[in-house]
Write an enzyme that holds these catalytic residues in place. Sequence first.
Site, PDB file in Angstrom:
ATOM      1  N   ILE A 160       0.867  -1.173   0.000  1.00 14.87           N
ATOM      2  CA  ILE A 160       0.000   0.000   0.000  1.00 14.87           C
ATOM      3  C   ILE A 160       0.905   1.224   0.000  1.00 14.87           C
ATOM      4  O   ILE A 160       2.079   1.148   0.365  1.00 14.87           O
ATOM      5  CB  ILE A 160      -0.987   0.014   1.195  1.00 14.87           C
ATOM      6  CG1 ILE A 160      -0.244  -0.092   2.529  1.00 14.87           C
ATOM      7  CG2 ILE A 160      -2.008  -1.082   1.065  1.00 14.87           C
ATOM      8  CD1 ILE A 160      -1.161  -0.053   3.745  1.00 14.87           C
ATOM      9  N   ASP A 161       0.363   2.353  -0.415  1.00 12.31           N
ATOM     10  CA  ASP A 161       1.167   3.553  -0.577  1.00 12.31           C
ATOM     11  C   ASP A 161       1.714   4.052   0.764  1.00 12.31           C
ATOM     12  O   ASP A 161       1.156   3.773   1.825  1.00 12.31           O
ATOM     13  CB  ASP A 161       0.343   4.670  -1.227  1.00 12.31           C
ATOM     14  CG  ASP A 161      -0.099   4.318  -2.633  1.00 12.31           C
ATOM     15  OD1 ASP A 161       0.619   3.540  -3.293  1.00 12.31           O
ATOM     16  OD2 ASP A 161      -1.160   4.811  -3.060  1.00 12.31           O
ATOM     17  N   LYS A 162       2.773   4.848   0.668  1.00 11.02           N
ATOM     18  CA  LYS A 162       3.436   5.406   1.853  1.00 11.02           C
ATOM     19  C   LYS A 162       2.444   6.078   2.797  1.00 11.02           C
ATOM     20  O   LYS A 162       2.432   5.816   3.996  1.00 11.02           O
ATOM     21  CB  LYS A 162       4.498   6.417   1.414  1.00 11.02           C
ATOM     22  CG  LYS A 162       5.136   7.202   2.560  1.00 11.02           C
ATOM     23  CD  LYS A 162       6.063   8.279   2.036  1.00 11.02           C
ATOM     24  CE  LYS A 162       6.603   9.134   3.180  1.00 11.02           C
ATOM     25  NZ  LYS A 162       7.467  10.237   2.701  1.00 11.02           N
TER      26      LYS A 162
END
Length: 352
Positions: A160-162
């Site tokens: 998942i994104d930062k």
Amino acid sequence: MRDIDEIEDLDDLEPDGEGSPSLYEHYSFTAGKGQEPLRVDKFLMNFVENATRNKVQQAAKQGNIFVNGEPVKSNHRVKANDEVKVLFPHPPHEDLLVPENIPLNIVYEDDSLLVVNKPAGMVVHPGHGNYSGTLINALVYHFENLPNNSSNRPGLVHRIDKDTSGLLVVAKTEEAMLHLTQQFFNKTTQREYIALVWGNIEEDEGTVCGHIGRHLKDRLQMDVFPDGSHGKEAVTHYKVLERFGYVTLISCKLETGRTHQIRVHLKHIGHTLFNDERYGGDKILKGTTFAKYKQFVENCFAVLPRQALHAKTLGFEHPITHKYLSFDSELPNDMQQCIEKWRNYKKSMVSD
């Protein structure tokens, strides 16, 4: 060969002293069929985050940039179907994994796998200038002999994104890696995200379909191609949970797992994620022109200084027992506080 969805920055494109007989591939891109002749330094700047022309030109001067297997100068023109590679005498930073004693929020663990709740701000794997402090740096500290995935990333099954918080499953054995990866490929996992988006979504639920691929002009963004001319198939189902007038709280369930899928699909239908800087959600997209409202939104941005997205639930079949496991997580405090602000704002509007 590096996939374009996994581009890093160009911090490596500095003169590296004396040459070395062995070179390591840091970047690899194939020019598209419609590529007009373009200088290789400009070509690479379109593809690599944080690249500067000086860094690219220095790399070319060192003989580190290759087109179709031949070293080229920075003014070499890239044409359709050319293969552009950047090689250095040292491995990519992200391949030099340093174990780091970073605490992990482990919600489940057994001999085959673990499920972690990733905080916002933590990068999942090294890259994009983040070569330490990542989830993988923590994993290789806490666990020995994690299996590598197809990109040589220990334990990683999905990401998942930062600035997205929430649940991730990590494989501890080769068998678990194979089994879990297959489930994601076959779309049999269950994933629910909670998102706060700009605008009032009028229908109670819906589905967004549209291929997702790299944006044709801004290579750091993804884009939707409804005609299927670029990218890969992507399907997002959404359901309204609560309406606050100028923003809407929704649940999203994924059939596919493309880069930035929810962020791009929701923007495509006119409902950009709240405070999503990369896709323009960090500006007031809906509402009044009153200074008081502007201050209220700025306060919401301060409370939630990231895109309003949380991977709340995760379900999959256990690779050994074959029992179905399901995990849930609470919304992090920053999202809860932001939602509560909007809830109170709506009440104040009604009472006025």
